[in-house]
Design a protein around this motif. Sequence first.
Motif, short mmCIF file in Angstrom:
data_model
loop_
_atom_site.label_atom_id
_atom_site.label_comp_id
_atom_site.label_asym_id
_atom_site.label_seq_id
_atom_site.Cartn_x
_atom_site.Cartn_y
_atom_site.Cartn_z
N ALA A 395 -38.55 63.69 -41.79
CA ALA A 395 -38.23 63.54 -43.21
C ALA A 395 -37.81 62.11 -43.49
O ALA A 395 -37.17 61.47 -42.66
N PRO A 396 -38.15 61.58 -44.68
CA PRO A 396 -37.74 60.21 -45.03
C PRO A 396 -36.25 60.15 -45.36
O PRO A 396 -35.72 61.02 -46.06
N VAL A 397 -35.59 59.13 -44.84
CA VAL A 397 -34.16 58.93 -45.10
C VAL A 397 -33.98 57.52 -45.63
O VAL A 397 -34.52 56.55 -45.08
N ARG A 402 -28.03 62.11 -47.56
CA ARG A 402 -26.82 62.56 -46.91
C ARG A 402 -27.14 62.89 -45.46
O ARG A 402 -28.12 63.60 -45.17
N VAL A 403 -26.30 62.38 -44.55
CA VAL A 403 -26.55 62.57 -43.12
C VAL A 403 -25.26 63.01 -42.43
O VAL A 403 -24.15 62.81 -42.95
N LEU A 404 -25.43 63.60 -41.25
CA LEU A 404 -24.30 63.97 -40.39
C LEU A 404 -24.23 62.95 -39.27
O LEU A 404 -25.22 62.66 -38.60
N VAL A 466 -27.78 59.93 -36.32
CA VAL A 466 -27.51 60.74 -37.50
C VAL A 466 -28.51 61.89 -37.54
O VAL A 466 -29.58 61.85 -36.94
N THR A 467 -28.11 62.93 -38.25
CA THR A 467 -28.97 64.09 -38.51
C THR A 467 -29.01 64.31 -40.02
O THR A 467 -27.96 64.28 -40.69
N LEU A 468 -30.19 64.51 -40.57
CA LEU A 468 -30.32 64.72 -42.02
C LEU A 468 -29.73 66.07 -42.39
O LEU A 468 -30.05 67.09 -41.79
#
Length: 472
Positions: A395-397, A402-404, A466-468
């Motif tokens: 997925a595009p970030v 928002r990320v973890l 990071v994780t989305l």
Amino acid sequence: MTATTTADQRFAAARQVADAVLLEGYVLYPYRASAAKNRMRWQFGVLVPPAWGPAHGEHAFQRTEILMEPKGDATLALELRFLHAQRRTVQQALDGGGFADADELHLADRVLVPWDEGTEERVELAVPVSGLAGDGICVPFARPARDGIEPVLDADGRTAGRLVRRSEEIEGVLRLRAVELDSAYRVFRLTAVVENTSPWTPAAGSDADREAALPRSLVAAHLLLGLDSGSFLSMTDPPEWAREAVADCENRHTWPVLAGEAGRADVVLSSPIILEDHPAIAPESAGAMYDATEIDEILALRTAALTDQEKREARGTDARAAAVIDLADSLPPEVLERLHGAVRSLREVTGPDGPEQICEVPDEEAVFRPDTPWWDPAGADTADPARDRVTIDGAPVGPGSRVLLRPGPRRTDAQDLFLHGRAAQVEAVLHDVDGGVHLAVTVEDDPGADIRREQGRFLYFQPDEVTLLEDA
């Protein structure tokens, strides 16, 4: 074999750290007597004359209490160490004969100046633990006043001047007592008190300052304790059955830790500087720098960068300062490289109920790099942090995502590790000249996020840290 020789062998591994305690802050960078911070020396473990201390917020004693489990007819070896300050004045030879006090004496390789030197003193004894019962023992000690004159010769062998040294009398007492506790095990509370008992008092009507008290003080005072049979208990990590008894121990102006070789508990260092059990000198350290809270690499580089005149002044300040100058000038590049960036371990920063522990260290190939670097002239687009996106988990970030946060142990510090599991908003996607990609983020629920955003002050993580979040 004498008790003293046996104690020397037992204390050998702990003595490196004890030496560092003895000389901590002895002479501070840039190692010149003229430096302002070298006029505020002798900060650790100073036991002043009792008539002077209370009115000036300083103390005349140290008290060490620790638990020990002696076996059989165990003997306790003790070594009290401290510095005795001696005042050094500089005198220049006069043409007509005689000498006169001088602020400086210039020689070819150094500039001699007045200075307070520290000479090491020891009080050693060995006593059976059984002999410490009841009121224990009291061991007075004294060091007499001394005067000395050292001639100073110039490069041609002529008398250029002299150094006059004067040390004042010191008196003290060492009290030892051991009390067996009511416990399921044979355990004793050992109490060791070191006290300055100097009768010196300031002259009536005078406002004697610390400079007048120091020559009559025990400076950097600390104890080495050893059992020939048995062990001491850790004050920071005692067994469960001894926690209450350890908490009842009263330590004043000093702190005892297990010392010597790791895994052994027969030696204790009671230090005015708080240490952890089994402290050790960093193996990368090439020699003593004496500077409080020293960082060897920075001090070595800065010392080597002193001017020739500054080095002459340092060499004339003190023999130990001269040794530091010579050490910094002679360190080969491979030794300096060994001082850079050594990491012993990564400690857990959360309890058992905290977030999942980070245990996987990604290899070099796991670091995210785009196929086409932003600086590649053949690239179709130029970098734009306000619009750029990076693909994470398909997925595009980009800005607004928002990320973890899941910081990795290799590229982060302790402060970032505290953010593990926190939600954050991506503010920009940034590229560096090495082809790496970094996410600039602000942590959610941070009351200062708006201010940080306005000032462009962000936290930075790589895409694999990071994780989305699903709602993004």
